[in-house]
Design an enzyme around this catalytic site. Sequence first.
Site, short mmCIF file in Angstrom:
data_model
loop_
_atom_site.label_atom_id
_atom_site.label_comp_id
_atom_site.label_asym_id
_atom_site.label_seq_id
_atom_site.Cartn_x
_atom_site.Cartn_y
_atom_site.Cartn_z
N TYR A 146 110.79 -18.78 40.47
CA TYR A 146 110.95 -19.20 41.87
C TYR A 146 112.22 -18.52 42.43
O TYR A 146 113.27 -18.50 41.76
CB TYR A 146 111.10 -20.72 41.84
CG TYR A 146 111.33 -21.42 43.13
CD1 TYR A 146 110.36 -21.41 44.13
CD2 TYR A 146 112.51 -22.15 43.34
CE1 TYR A 146 110.58 -22.10 45.31
CE2 TYR A 146 112.72 -22.84 44.51
CZ TYR A 146 111.75 -22.81 45.50
OH TYR A 146 111.96 -23.49 46.66
N ASP B 20 110.01 -24.60 34.14
CA ASP B 20 109.70 -25.12 35.48
C ASP B 20 108.20 -25.45 35.50
O ASP B 20 107.36 -24.55 35.52
CB ASP B 20 110.05 -24.08 36.54
CG ASP B 20 109.83 -24.60 37.97
OD1 ASP B 20 108.96 -25.47 38.17
OD2 ASP B 20 110.53 -24.12 38.89
#
Length: 391
Positions: A108, A180
């Site tokens: 991200y 994540d």
Amino acid sequence: MKETTRLIAAGRKKQYTQGVVNPVVQRASTVVFDTMEEMHQAAKERHNRTLFYGRRGTTTHFALQDAICELENGTGCALFPSGAAAIAQTLLSFLQAGDHLLMVDTAYEPTRDLCTKILARVGIETTYYDPMIGAEIKSLIQPNTKMIFLESPGSITMEVQDVPAIVDLARSQGIMTVLDNTYGNGLQFKPLNLGVDISIQAATKYIVGHSDVMMGVAVANERHWPTLREHAYLLGQCTSADDAYLALRGLRTMAIRLQQHEQAALEVAKWLGSHPLVCHVRHPALPSCPGHEFFKRDFVGSNGLFSFVLKQSTPKALSVLVERLHHFKMGFSWGGYESLITINANMANMRTQTGWDKGVVVRLHIGLEDTKDLIADLEQALTAFQSALKD
Ligand SMILES: *Cc1c(COP(=O)(O)O)cnc(C)c1O
């Protein structure tokens, strides 16, 4: 017991609900004590879901933490004001000056920026690695490598990592792993079961599910929970009881929402896969996505998020595409009940290790609207896009 059933009851202890269905929203800064003994007792128990001071959480937070621990099969769960805060705090809790971090190249974007703008400044060195590296990651390990960070599937381009291969190698070298898991949401993928030390989610996405709360969760195994918990506390990480309540409320319907997101997104993705303007789709459950074989092996389902690569585009045609859509709104984030679209025209800037020489990546989040309406919407917008390509 099926997991969907377990999720309905998770965190619903009577001490949290006081006899109704949902936990009471207990807003608090100060907890008051009647005797010295009571206060000492609370201090002793402050790590164990006991009222002590607002920043340590109230019964509303404890209910959510219990439920997320069940979901992700962890020892403890820290709550954060955003997913980004959960990631930043976890990295800062376990890394220090002189340490080396292996970060997946498809992380991200704010996670990458954290490494370059903050971790580098405090003397933590980052090497980016190819998401498809698998056990070959061994060649990147240095004597000071402290942590491997994974995100699977990767942001925007959706590459699925061989998580067990990387985790097994990390364990054999005494290196911790953090993943994540925002896409995997705990129901569709359980990193701790594969030996990952800490699983992080932007609860902002599917857990909350209604695009109205920012929240992050980090779930740790027994070994890493005390450090994560104390460091998060010392850096002042906490969330409001109202937000914790909304996150827990979202969690109750997450399984059923995911079923609809999954089925609709697969239908739209397959339709796009055979569209003449589309180069290929990147949906983890379809063979055209890198790492599809790992997805089939490790995940129990997919959801509403995927992307596709356009064969050709112009800035003007891309504007036409997004502005003609009625049901897909342009906006960041995903995981809510509504459909969203983002255009990623500068992928190469976000891939320092692997590069990107393919076309513009369009990411869709398929919401809970009727699938036929969504396909019709995309069809008319792509027709307008095609005409605009000629202008
Ligand atoms: C959205 C997102 C985050 C950040 O979450 P926020 O709650 O928006 O801070 C982190 N990781 C992934 C994969 C995300 O999609």
